[in-house]
Motif scaffolding. Structure first.
Motif, PDB file in Angstrom:
ATOM      1  N   PHE A 100       9.126   5.471   7.557  1.00 47.06           N
ATOM      2  CA  PHE A 100       9.407   4.066   7.253  1.00 47.06           C
ATOM      3  C   PHE A 100       9.598   3.910   5.740  1.00 47.06           C
ATOM      4  N   VAL A 101      10.774   3.403   5.348  1.00 49.93           N
ATOM      5  CA  VAL A 101      11.114   3.186   3.947  1.00 49.93           C
ATOM      6  C   VAL A 101      11.221   1.679   3.710  1.00 49.93           C
ATOM      7  N   PRO A 102      10.455   1.111   2.782  1.00 47.26           N
ATOM      8  CA  PRO A 102      10.494  -0.339   2.563  1.00 47.26           C
ATOM      9  C   PRO A 102      11.773  -0.770   1.861  1.00 47.26           C
ATOM     10  N   SER A 103      12.002  -2.085   1.861  1.00 45.32           N
ATOM     11  CA  SER A 103      13.155  -2.672   1.195  1.00 45.32           C
ATOM     12  C   SER A 103      12.697  -3.879   0.385  1.00 45.32           C
ATOM     13  N   LEU A 104      13.423  -4.183  -0.690  1.00 42.53           N
ATOM     14  CA  LEU A 104      13.116  -5.393  -1.458  1.00 42.53           C
ATOM     15  C   LEU A 104      13.366  -6.654  -0.645  1.00 42.53           C
ATOM     16  N   ARG A 105      14.047  -6.536   0.484  1.00 43.34           N
ATOM     17  CA  ARG A 105      14.272  -7.676   1.363  1.00 43.34           C
ATOM     18  C   ARG A 105      13.188  -7.814   2.431  1.00 43.34           C
ATOM     19  N   ASP A 106      12.203  -6.920   2.453  1.00 43.15           N
ATOM     20  CA  ASP A 106      11.053  -7.083   3.352  1.00 43.15           C
ATOM     21  C   ASP A 106      10.199  -8.219   2.807  1.00 43.15           C
ATOM     22  N   VAL A 107      10.184  -9.326   3.528  1.00 45.30           N
ATOM     23  CA  VAL A 107       9.643 -10.565   2.956  1.00 45.30           C
ATOM     24  C   VAL A 107       8.141 -10.505   2.698  1.00 45.30           C
ATOM     25  N   HIS A 108       7.427  -9.649   3.401  1.00 44.93           N
ATOM     26  CA  HIS A 108       5.965  -9.604   3.266  1.00 44.93           C
ATOM     27  C   HIS A 108       5.507  -8.601   2.203  1.00 44.93           C
ATOM     28  N   HIS A 109       6.428  -7.753   1.699  1.00 41.72           N
ATOM     29  CA  HIS A 109       6.013  -6.606   0.895  1.00 41.72           C
ATOM     30  C   HIS A 109       6.186  -6.862  -0.600  1.00 41.72           C
ATOM     31  N   ASP A 110       5.638  -5.959  -1.426  1.00 40.98           N
ATOM     32  CA  ASP A 110       5.697  -6.087  -2.879  1.00 40.98           C
ATOM     33  C   ASP A 110       7.148  -6.138  -3.354  1.00 40.98           C
ATOM     34  N   TYR A 111       7.463  -7.188  -4.125  1.00 39.50           N
ATOM     35  CA  TYR A 111       8.827  -7.363  -4.621  1.00 39.50           C
ATOM     36  C   TYR A 111       8.942  -6.717  -5.994  1.00 39.50           C
ATOM     37  N   ILE A 112       8.980  -5.390  -6.002  1.00 38.60           N
ATOM     38  CA  ILE A 112       9.024  -4.627  -7.246  1.00 38.60           C
ATOM     39  C   ILE A 112       9.709  -3.301  -6.968  1.00 38.60           C
ATOM     40  N   TYR A 113      10.409  -2.775  -7.982  1.00 39.95           N
ATOM     41  CA  TYR A 113      11.071  -1.473  -7.869  1.00 39.95           C
ATOM     42  C   TYR A 113      10.610  -0.592  -9.028  1.00 39.95           C
ATOM     43  N   PRO A 114      10.164   0.648  -8.739  1.00 39.88           N
ATOM     44  CA  PRO A 114      10.078   1.298  -7.434  1.00 39.88           C
ATOM     45  C   PRO A 114       9.042   0.624  -6.531  1.00 39.88           C
ATOM     46  N   GLN A 115       9.319   0.685  -5.240  1.00 40.10           N
ATOM     47  CA  GLN A 115       8.530  -0.074  -4.274  1.00 40.10           C
ATOM     48  C   GLN A 115       7.545   0.845  -3.556  1.00 40.10           C
ATOM     49  N   PRO A 116       6.258   0.503  -3.572  1.00 42.89           N
ATOM     50  CA  PRO A 116       5.266   1.363  -2.912  1.00 42.89           C
ATOM     51  C   PRO A 116       5.442   1.351  -1.401  1.00 42.89           C
ATOM     52  N   PRO A 117       4.868   2.327  -0.715  1.00 45.42           N
ATOM     53  CA  PRO A 117       4.986   2.363   0.749  1.00 45.42           C
ATOM     54  C   PRO A 117       4.195   1.244   1.413  1.00 45.42           C
ATOM     55  N   PHE A 118       4.537   0.967   2.669  1.00 47.25           N
ATOM     56  CA  PHE A 118       3.768  -0.006   3.447  1.00 47.25           C
ATOM     57  C   PHE A 118       2.328   0.481   3.580  1.00 47.25           C
ATOM     58  N   SER A 119       1.393  -0.465   3.470  1.00 46.10           N
ATOM     59  CA  SER A 119      -0.020  -0.073   3.547  1.00 46.10           C
ATOM     60  C   SER A 119      -0.828  -0.977   4.467  1.00 46.10           C
ATOM     61  N   CYS A 120      -0.162  -1.915   5.134  1.00 50.57           N
ATOM     62  CA  CYS A 120      -0.913  -2.910   5.908  1.00 50.57           C
ATOM     63  C   CYS A 120      -1.079  -2.530   7.366  1.00 50.57           C
ATOM     64  N   TYR A 121      -0.605  -1.363   7.763  1.00 48.83           N
ATOM     65  CA  TYR A 121      -0.674  -0.977   9.175  1.00 48.83           C
ATOM     66  C   TYR A 121      -1.608   0.210   9.345  1.00 48.83           C
ATOM     67  N   ASP A 122      -2.609   0.061  10.205  1.00 49.22           N
ATOM     68  CA  ASP A 122      -3.573   1.129  10.470  1.00 49.22           C
ATOM     69  C   ASP A 122      -3.093   1.967  11.649  1.00 49.22           C
ATOM     70  N   LEU A 123      -2.937   3.264  11.402  1.00 49.54           N
ATOM     71  CA  LEU A 123      -2.440   4.166  12.435  1.00 49.54           C
ATOM     72  C   LEU A 123      -3.590   4.736  13.253  1.00 49.54           C
ATOM     73  N   SER A 124      -3.317   4.976  14.529  1.00 47.30           N
ATOM     74  CA  SER A 124      -4.293   5.656  15.376  1.00 47.30           C
ATOM     75  C   SER A 124      -4.320   7.142  15.027  1.00 47.30           C
ATOM     76  N   LYS A 125      -5.312   7.821  15.504  1.00 50.41           N
ATOM     77  CA  LYS A 125      -5.463   9.244  15.197  1.00 50.41           C
ATOM     78  C   LYS A 125      -4.274  10.047  15.710  1.00 50.41           C
ATOM     79  N   ASP A 126      -3.768   9.678  16.880  1.00 48.16           N
ATOM     80  CA  ASP A 126      -2.638  10.417  17.471  1.00 48.16           C
ATOM     81  C   ASP A 126      -1.342  10.198  16.701  1.00 48.16           C
ATOM     82  N   ASP A 127      -1.199   9.016  16.084  1.00 47.73           N
ATOM     83  CA  ASP A 127       0.058   8.696  15.409  1.00 47.73           C
ATOM     84  C   ASP A 127       0.111   9.175  13.966  1.00 47.73           C
ATOM     85  N   LYS A 128      -1.030   9.491  13.364  1.00 49.04           N
ATOM     86  CA  LYS A 128      -1.051   9.854  11.950  1.00 49.04           C
ATOM     87  C   LYS A 128      -0.224  11.102  11.650  1.00 49.04           C
TER      88      LYS A 128
END
Length: 555
Positions: free
Chosen positions: A380-408
């Protein structure tokens, strides 16, 4: 502006007796609309006025459109910039600025006095294509009913049965699903199905300190810090040119956006007459150092948001993409934002009753859980058009989603931009529309390369940066300290992925396969995604592109 309707544009031109014979003319017209942010009717009016004074101007060609862009559109841009720079010129203190605001409010209140009570206040929302409403001013909640808490369920994909959640009719009635619109390499002998991530390795390329892995504080930089970053960048590129061309000594010069070395004479002290130009050189490709164990072919699927059409928020295109992933089982899926688009009409009008972050989390949940059976790695690569995410470049990765052990093990959140190693094949990724930004600023094309995309991509590779443009586009918010640390290319990537509003393509530039997969939706209709077959080569072989074949496909 929104997507360009080709039929409407042709209708406007035919109304005034303008025609064409080459298919490239259509692509150039769409490019002009997108690059200069013109409506179909505005472009037609400008063309009619321009061709009226030209002999044989009723038959449009690419050459005529290039002259039209240079003589008319580019001059309008320059005049607009001069006007903008002169507006409210001079030093203003806080009292002066507040006075301007008060005067404007008084004018609007005067207009309101002449309206009927039933109409109420007629305050204007001052937004234009050049200065769209910032997503940072949008509310995270609204009293309007589009999403409701009871609608957040996997079975209904959290959409209530309201008018706003009606699926797009144009998207649902499309007839070109799965059509291949462009190809690269040996596509006939390739199977477009993967192994579902079996044996795939996805990791950030380079040492950990060169990768942006978490959020950071911004809005604290000073002008002298920006100056220092630009100075050191020029010095680094200058040293590289000096070594490559074996130049003994030179004086550094700053050319906006591009760093070059010129040889010439400055006889007056105020003007340099250049006689020779030394352009930049790309970085070397990555060479494997150890014994390779797995040379199996990998299938990589690439898609870029928006994942909804402009007239609906039902995410039907995303669901269709999930079906493609489950059917073809690609080894790696690279998904670029925006996932909840700040430019979507229903987001701009605050017609959502849940927070942007909640909607984004549920969107990711549907992708991750919906592709679990396929086993594909998800990037998953963020975009400056992602309305909920940090509006800055370079843009950090998404951090608001907790992954299960199987998905990590199979889900990866990366920054924009970033460099990935997929089984030894180096991918350069950026969701920023650098093609659009740099194409609008191009002032000279005497490089012997007629294709605009090739020129821009060559510029990116030789300037060794994911965003080699200064000053940046007005919609960019850049933190230059982190720009210096994370936006430089560590090597020339084997594959550079640069999604854009402009036309999709796959082409090889300086040995690097460059891909614009297009966007999954274009206004109210379906867009495109890309798929690649790659395989790293044995280190004993002479280098050849690891991209065996690539296609851009209609969703």
């Amino acid at each position: 502006m929104g997507s360009v309707c080709v039929e409407e544009l042709l209708g406007e031109l035919q109304l005034f007796g303008l025609g064409y014979e080459e298919e490239e003319v259509l692509e150039k017209l769409v490019e002009l609309c997108m690059t200069h942010r013109l409506s179909q009717s505005d472009l037609a009016n400008e063309l009619v006025a321009f061709t009226a004074a030209k002999e044989g101007g009723s038959l449009l060609t690419v050459e005529i459109l290039n002259v039209f862009e240079h003589e008319v559109l580019n001059r309008k841009v320059n005049k607009a910039r001069q006007k903008k720079d002169n507006r409210y010129s001079g030093i203003k203190d806080i009292h002066t600025i507040q006075g301007l605001i008060d005067v404007e409010d008084e004018e609007e209140n005067l207009l309101d006095a002449y309206t009927t009570p039933s109409k109420g206040s007629q305050k204007r929302n001052i937004t234009t294509p050049e200065t769209p409403r910032s997503k940072r001013t949008l509310s995270t909640c609204s009293p309007y009913l589009l999403f409701s808490p009871n609608s957040f369920s996997p079975s209904s994909f959290f959409f209530p049965s309201s008018y706003s959640a009606t699926p797009s009719q144009k998207y649902g009635s499309r007839g070109n699903r799965g059509e291949v619109v462009t190809s690269f390499g040996s596509v006939q002998d390739n199977s477009w199905s993967g192994r579902g991530g079996h044996g795939s390795s996805v990791k950030l390329f380079g040492p950990p300190e060169q990768s942006l892995t978490k959020s950071y504080k911004f809005m604290f930089q000073k002008f002298r810090d920006i100056r220092e970053v630009l100075f050191w960048k020029i010095e680094e590129l200058g040293d590289a040119l000096k070594k490559h061309y074996k130049i003994e000594e030179f004086t550094s010069l700053l050319v906006p956006s591009q760093v070059v070395v010129m040889e010439g004479i400055n006889s007056t002290g105020g003007k340099l007459v250049a006689s020779k130009l030394y352009e930049g050189v790309p970085l070397p490709f990555y060479q494997l150092t150890g014994q390779t164990e797995d040379l199996e072919q990998q299938m990589v699927l690439i898609a870029c948001g928006p994942y909804t059409t402009s007239d609906s928020i039902t995410y039907d295109p995303m669901l269709d993409l999930i079906d493609v992933i489950n059917k073809d089982k690609p080894d790696v899926c690279i998904l670029f934002g925006p996932f909840l688009d700040a430019k979507h009409e229903q987001v701009e009008n605050c017609q959502l009753t849940r927070s942007f972050e909640d909607i984004f989390k549920h969107c990711l949940k549907m992708i991750i859980e919906g592709t679990r059976s396929a086993g594909s790695h998800l990037v998953f690569v963020p975009s400056l058009r992602d309305v909920h995410h940090d509006y800055i470049y370079p843009q950090p990765p998404f951090s608001c989603y907790d992954l299960s052990k199987d998905d990590k093990q199979r889900v990866h959140f990366v920054s924009d931009p970033c460099t990935l190693a997929i089984n030894g094949v180096i991918f350069g990724l950026t969701s920023t529309d650098l093609l659009f930004h740099m194409g609008a600023e191009e002032i000279s094309s005497n490089s012997g390369v007629s294709d605009r995309f090739t020129r821009i991509l060559k510029h990116v590779l030789t300037q060794r940066s994911y965003y080699p443009l200064y000053p940046p586009s007005e919609e960019m918010n850049i933190d230059y300290e982190n720009f210096y640390n994370y936006v430089s290319l560590p090597v020339t990537p084997d594959v550079l992925v640069a999604p854009s509003e402009l036309r999709y393509f796959v082409k090889e530039v300086l040995g690097c396969v460059c891909v614009n997969p297009g966007r999954l939706t274009k206004g109210q209709v379906g867009g495109t995604y890309s798929r690649l077959n790659v395989r790293r080569q044995d280190m004993e072989e002479e280098r050849k592109s690891p991209c065996i074949a690539a296609q851009v496909v209609k969703i």
